[in-house]
Write a protein that holds these residues in place. Structure first.
Motif, PDB file in Angstrom:
ATOM      1  N   SER A 364       0.836  -1.218   0.000  1.00 58.69           N
ATOM      2  CA  SER A 364       0.000   0.000   0.000  1.00 58.69           C
ATOM      3  C   SER A 364       0.864   1.259   0.000  1.00 58.69           C
ATOM      4  O   SER A 364       0.475   2.299  -0.517  1.00 58.69           O
ATOM      5  N   LEU A 365       2.093   1.163   0.549  1.00 58.57           N
ATOM      6  CA  LEU A 365       2.982   2.330   0.561  1.00 58.57           C
ATOM      7  C   LEU A 365       3.398   2.670  -0.870  1.00 58.57           C
ATOM      8  O   LEU A 365       3.359   3.825  -1.279  1.00 58.57           O
ATOM      9  N   TYR A 366       3.740   1.631  -1.622  1.00 57.23           N
ATOM     10  CA  TYR A 366       4.174   1.890  -2.998  1.00 57.23           C
ATOM     11  C   TYR A 366       3.022   2.430  -3.841  1.00 57.23           C
ATOM     12  O   TYR A 366       3.216   3.298  -4.676  1.00 57.23           O
ATOM     13  N   SER A 367       1.784   1.935  -3.584  1.00 55.58           N
ATOM     14  CA  SER A 367       0.646   2.488  -4.340  1.00 55.58           C
ATOM     15  C   SER A 367       0.449   3.947  -3.971  1.00 55.58           C
ATOM     16  O   SER A 367       0.173   4.783  -4.809  1.00 55.58           O
ATOM     17  N   ALA A 368       0.619   4.249  -2.672  1.00 56.68           N
ATOM     18  CA  ALA A 368       0.427   5.641  -2.237  1.00 56.68           C
ATOM     19  C   ALA A 368       1.483   6.538  -2.885  1.00 56.68           C
ATOM     20  O   ALA A 368       1.193   7.668  -3.276  1.00 56.68           O
TER      21      ALA A 368
END
Ligand SMILES: Cc1cc2nc3c(=O)[nH]c(=O)nc-3n(C[C@H](O)[C@H](O)[C@H](O)COP(=O)(O)OP(=O)(O)OC[C@H]3O[C@@H](n4cnc5c(N)ncnc54)[C@H](O)[C@@H]3O)c2cc1C
Length: 374
Positions: A364-368
């Motif tokens: 989810s960090l990389y998507s953010a």
């Protein structure tokens, strides 16, 4: 050469200590402070592998942390690192002792209203009078970094409890079981004993918050943490402290003629952690080395671009999606030893070591990061 250090807080005293520790005499040193931040109530925690120059000022040492994130609690060892705490008074005493051995350091009480270039040197206005020096190290006058990428807003209570409530051997590095309504928030606990601790409610807030604190909500969060999470029934708050630290993930232009910014004003607070103690020690040592070897204080290491980028990205993502901070911390500290993480936060890790750490970060960090507006 004459040296004036503006501000006798952490960076001013640390620089004085490193200057007097040099084998070659560097000339008279004047440290000016107006006492607005009393050392009697100051204190700094930090981690390091080796004991430092100011180690005699360390009063508490730990080798483990409690961490609580994403519904999991664990105790994490620190590997080769130790977590150390220095009280302001002890720092002043250690620096005073080292300075007395050299005999050319003056600690002066005074209020500085201006610092400016003057000919080949610089001058400070102290209590209305001009004080000249070849070099001025400024921890008081320069404004905060031009670019603020976030704020660390915290309020801490020094508490004494009726019954034992704290693990005196293990600080809590972060505990996310607390109110999250004003940004990514956690509680930090630094124990003094089973009945005494500093309990601090800390929030990473976005730049638009301008660092404005919200004392009643912070106090409510502290009360709830003590009573609900720790189950403390009776306690007294012996002292309260609070601050809003501007966080900047850009390199700061520190030099103005013969004037060099130090400490917070030099951007030495690590933007992704809010810690500055060890960075200030390394910086003080580098300034003293540069003065002794080059005759000027500007031969200093420059911040590494990839670490600035990590800090900027984290602050940006957390400003847009505060819940990411807990996920990132949970993933980073989900291990038996925090050593690789501490090495990375110290900016001493290699690229392959960072690759291993990043591989554990939540998708989810990389998507953010990808959702970041351009
Ligand atoms: C409450 C608090 C807790 C912190 N805890 C930690 C921690 O545990 N670990 C960590 O690594 N970092 C911590 N930090 C971050 C950072 O390490 C500290 O802010 C540190 O004190 C910065 O050092 P400094 O020299 O830049 O500022 P300071 O230590 O604040 O020193 C500035 C000095 O200048 C003096 N002064 C100011 N204006 C004038 C003037 N006009 N004339 C004369 N004197 C003046 C003040 O009295 C003060 O002594 C903390 C910060 C705060 C605010």
């Amino acid at each position: 050469m004459t040296i004036l250090i503006a501000g006798g807080g952490l960076s001013g005293l640390s620089l004085a200590a490193h200057l007097v520790a040099r084998p070659e005499p560097l000339g008279p040193i004047i440290v000016v402070d107006d006492g607005r931040r009393p050392l009697a109530t100051a204190g700094w925690a930090s981690w390091s592998v080796e004991p430092g120059l100011l180690d005699e000022a360390v009063s508490r040492t730990f080798d483990r942390f409690h961490v609580h994130a994403a519904g999991r609690s664990r105790v994490v060892g620190l590997g080769r690192y130790k977590y150390r705490f220095v009280r302001g008074d002890d720092l002043a005493a250690a620096v005073g002792k080292a300075a007395a051995r050299r005999g050319d350091v003056v600690f002066r009480r005074g209020r500085i209203t201006d610092i400016r270039q003057a000919g080949q040197g610089a001058e400070a206005i102290v209590d209305g009078e001009v004080s000249r020096a070849d070099w001025i190290f400024d921890s008081v006058h320069r404004p905060h970094p031009a670019r603020v990428d976030g704020w660390l807003i915290f309020r801490g209570w020094h508490v004494r409890t009726a019954d034992p409530a704290f693990d005196s051997a293990v600080p809590t590095f972060f505990d996310f079981r607390t109110a999250q309504n004003r940004g990514a928030s956690f509680v930090y606990v630094l124990p003094r004993g089973p009945r005494e601790a500093l309990v601090e409610y800390t929030s990473f807030a976005p730049p638009r918050s301008r660092g404005v604190a919200y004392p009643q909500e912070q106090r409510t969060a502290l009360r709830e943490y003590l009573t609900t999470v720790l189950g403390v029934r009776e306690y007294a708050v012996t002292r309260e402290e609070s601050a809003s630290l501007p966080l900047s993930a850009s390199a700061v232009d520190r030099r103005r003629g013969s004037i060099l910014a130090i400490g917070t004003k030099a951007g030495l607070v690590k933007a992704s952690t809010g810690y500055a103690f060890q960075r200030i020690q390394a910086d003080s040592a580098a300034i003293a080395r540069s003065l002794a070897c080059r005759g000027h204080p500007f031969d200093l290491p420059t911040p590494k671009a990839r670490h600035l980028l990590f800090d900027a990205t984290l602050l940006d993502v957390v400003a847009r999606d505060p819940a990411q901070l807990e996920r990132v911390f949970a993933a980073l500290f989900d291990r038996s030893s925090a050593e690789p993480v501490l090495r990375f936060l110290d900016e001493e890790s290699s690229l392959p070591q960072e690759g291993k750490l990043f591989a554990r970060l939540p998708p989810s960090l990389y998507s953010a990061v990808r959702r970041r507006p351009r």
